[in-house]
Design an enzyme around this catalytic site. Structure first.
Site, PDB file in Angstrom:
ATOM      1  N   PHE A   1      -7.228   3.253   2.382  1.00 57.26           N
ATOM      2  CA  PHE A   1      -7.353   1.795   2.385  1.00 57.26           C
ATOM      3  C   PHE A   1      -6.152   1.220   1.646  1.00 57.26           C
ATOM      4  O   PHE A   1      -5.926   1.531   0.476  1.00 57.26           O
ATOM      5  CB  PHE A   1      -8.642   1.335   1.704  1.00 57.26           C
ATOM      6  CG  PHE A   1      -8.804  -0.160   1.724  1.00 57.26           C
ATOM      7  CD1 PHE A   1      -9.383  -0.787   2.806  1.00 57.26           C
ATOM      8  CD2 PHE A   1      -8.347  -0.939   0.673  1.00 57.26           C
ATOM      9  CE1 PHE A   1      -9.503  -2.178   2.847  1.00 57.26           C
ATOM     10  CE2 PHE A   1      -8.462  -2.323   0.697  1.00 57.26           C
ATOM     11  CZ  PHE A   1      -9.046  -2.937   1.782  1.00 57.26           C
TER      12      PHE A   1
ATOM     13  N   ASP B   1       0.032   4.165  -3.716  1.00 58.24           N
ATOM     14  CA  ASP B   1      -0.737   2.929  -3.811  1.00 58.24           C
ATOM     15  C   ASP B   1      -1.743   3.067  -4.961  1.00 58.24           C
ATOM     16  O   ASP B   1      -2.763   3.743  -4.831  1.00 58.24           O
ATOM     17  CB  ASP B   1      -1.457   2.664  -2.488  1.00 58.24           C
ATOM     18  CG  ASP B   1      -2.223   1.349  -2.487  1.00 58.24           C
ATOM     19  OD1 ASP B   1      -2.379   0.745  -3.561  1.00 58.24           O
ATOM     20  OD2 ASP B   1      -2.677   0.934  -1.400  1.00 58.24           O
TER      21      ASP B   1
ATOM     22  N   LYS C   1      -5.291  -5.465  -9.187  1.00 54.52           N
ATOM     23  CA  LYS C   1      -6.615  -5.309  -9.804  1.00 54.52           C
ATOM     24  C   LYS C   1      -6.573  -5.311 -11.331  1.00 54.52           C
ATOM     25  O   LYS C   1      -6.335  -6.345 -11.931  1.00 54.52           O
ATOM     26  CB  LYS C   1      -7.304  -4.073  -9.245  1.00 54.52           C
ATOM     27  CG  LYS C   1      -7.711  -4.234  -7.773  1.00 54.52           C
ATOM     28  CD  LYS C   1      -8.632  -3.156  -7.316  1.00 54.52           C
ATOM     29  CE  LYS C   1      -9.002  -3.302  -5.841  1.00 54.52           C
ATOM     30  NZ  LYS C   1      -9.953  -4.384  -5.594  1.00 54.52           N
TER      31      LYS C   1
ATOM     32  N   THR D   1       6.593 -18.073  -2.143  1.00 54.87           N
ATOM     33  CA  THR D   1       6.639 -19.206  -3.070  1.00 54.87           C
ATOM     34  C   THR D   1       6.374 -18.777  -4.509  1.00 54.87           C
ATOM     35  O   THR D   1       7.129 -19.102  -5.424  1.00 54.87           O
ATOM     36  CB  THR D   1       5.631 -20.288  -2.651  1.00 54.87           C
ATOM     37  OG1 THR D   1       5.976 -20.768  -1.356  1.00 54.87           O
ATOM     38  CG2 THR D   1       5.655 -21.457  -3.637  1.00 54.87           C
TER      39      THR D   1
END
Length: 503
Positions: free
Chosen positions: A217, A326, A357, A381
């Protein structure tokens, strides 16, 4: 007299009230550290007959009128929640072993973070969110060093901030492609590259691929979804890239009883990785990068061995494939180290490490050769939020001063020992207890039994969640301690006994 009074003041215990929460703040003159002791509830307390309670159900119904609220479990009273205890709008108090999908580093309403928010010097950062890529605040460089680079993975001394985990992955994969194409061409983009990319044609829009692993994931954004292979509901109806998908090891437990089988499984998966790299090279869609989790967290808490990751690093180096680790869910300390991949002791660091997280801000660390060569290639941004760096600075300070990584490693050993013990008590219900630190998991024989157990644990005062199809996962804060484990195990045992008696 004043110095004497000052020294006495520094030693005394001060009671403070912030947002309705009492906590003790003990200052030590010898160590210059601050030890916060949260006045958590003594235990969970469920006051409604059903979970969710009537107030939560009413709010869920109201929300469902304006959006799909099917995933909502509870509405929470965050002002009353504290430490490792979550309080819902109906007044139920849960021991929380889920911690907002592993994203709460110190628990609810930690006083160090409250003090940072209340500090007048930080007001500007909380109300003026800058476009970091062009107009960063004057404190930004110092914050990057104190909050992020002070805990950087070994060998990765450059940093890019982002807003969330998915955009961290997306932009890390872009960096991989920039690096690969520059290496492939031996020069910056040509005029032909610049023209053809505007119409999605080669050579400006090259055919490259990113290898990922079955069960992984990496997010729900468009590119990340082509690397995500855990739940169909995330991917269905979304076009995907022709990118290689390798096998992640599936071990048998206990590990020491199946060492030969698990070694063969590692070697099988490693051979598949090399085969896929060669296959995609022949297809003229070369593998520019590989993205992998240290522990497949959403897919079912699947672990890879130290040997497996060491060999993967060598394969990546051999084939000029960038290795992206990851650490969105595993990073920030729950395994007893800031970065789970550091348990593997690889001969070279990964090329890129993504995070979010528990780090409170998204982003990725990278080796210097992966720095984009032009401005605006990695840009949006906000590029994160400096106010989160203020909070992360406090988290890093508390973790260091209170030795929370060492303590979470000890608590994790204690938790895993208890999971193995209770697994032996209920061999027909539980299996495959595993974990590093408090990043633990245990399996059930069927998805329905796992889901039934989670619902009953909620009724018994434990807020928790699953991973994969039939796994109960543990995603605690870094302030989770042995007495919290005892509370969980007592309620877990009660839940399993009731389910066994109702069979």
């Amino acid at each position: 007299m004043y110095p004497l009074i000052q020294r006495s003041y520094r030693k005394m215990m001060m009671m403070m009230m912030i947002n309705g929460h009492h906590y003790q703040r003990l200052l030590s003159s010898s160590t210059a550290t601050t030890n916060y002791v949260l006045n958590e509830p003594s235990e969970p307390n469920i006051v409604t007959a059903e979970i969710p309670g009537p107030q939560s159900r009413r709010l869920i119904d109201d929300l469902n009128k304006i959006q799909n609220a099917g995933a909502i479990q509870l509405f929470v009273d965050y002002e009353k929640s504290i430490g490792n205890y979550l309080v819902d709008v109906d007044g139920n108090t849960f021991l929380d072993i889920y911690s907002q999908i592993s994203s709460m580093p110190l628990g609810y309403n930690h006083p160090a973070l409250i003090e940072a928010v209340k500090d007048p010097r930080n007001i500007s950062s909380f109300i003026n969110r800058p476009a970091l890529g062009i107009l960063p605040p004057k404190s930004f460089n110092d914050q990057l060093h104190s909050a992020l680079l002070s805990i950087a993975p070994s060998g990765l001394n450059e940093i890019q901030t982002m807003a969330c985990g998915s955009c961290s992955v997306e932009n890390a994969l872009k960096v991989v492609c920039f690096y690969y194409r520059t290496w492939q061409r031996g020069q910056p983009p040509t005029e032909d590259d610049m023209l053809t990319c505007m119409t999605n044609e080669q050579p400006g829009s090259p055919k490259l691929s990113i290898m990922s692993f079955m069960g992984s994931f990496h997010g729900r954004t468009f590119g990340a979804l082509s690397c995500t292979h855990s739940k169909a509901i995330h991917k269905v109806d979304i076009p995907a890239f022709d990118w290689p998908i390798a096998d992640f090891p599936r071990y048998k437990y206990p590990l020491n009883e199946y060492s030969d089988y698990n070694q063969r499984e590692d070697d099988r998966c490693l051979a598949k990785v090399e085969d896929l790299i060669e296959k995609y090279n022949r297809k003229a869609i070369p593998v520019a990068g590989m993205i992998i989790e240290p522990i497949q967290s959403e897919g079912g808490d699947y672990h890879g061995s130290k040997y497996f990751f060491q060999q993967l690093r060598k394969i990546c180096t051999k084939h000029h494939v960038a290795m992206v680790i990851d650490e969105v869910q595993t990073g920030g300390g729950p395994t007893g180290k800031y970065w789970a991949h550091e348990h593997f002791e690889m001969d070279q660091p990964p090329d890129i490490v993504t995070f979010s997280k528990k780090m409170l801000i998204g982003g990725f660390y990278y080796r210097p050769m992966f720095r984009p060569d032009k401005p605006y290639r990695i840009f949006n941004t906000w590029l994160g939020d400096p106010s989160k760096l203020i909070l992360l600075e406090q988290v890093v300070r508390v973790v260091k001063e209170q030795r929370l990584l060492e303590r979470i490693a000890e608590t994790g050993d204690y938790l895993l020992d208890h999971l193995k013990r209770i697994q032996n008590q209920y061999p027909s219900i539980l299996m495959n207890a595993r974990g590093i630190g408090t990043f633990c998991a245990i399996d059930f024989p069927t998805p329905s039994l796992r889901d039934q157990t989670i619902k009953q644990l909620h009724r018994n005062g434990v807020h928790c969640g699953g991973s994969g199809s039939a796994t109960l996962r543990f995603r605690t804060t870094l302030t989770f301690e042995k007495h919290h484990v005892d509370q969980f195990i007592e309620r877990f045992d009660h839940t399993l006994r009731s389910l066994s008696n109702n069979k």
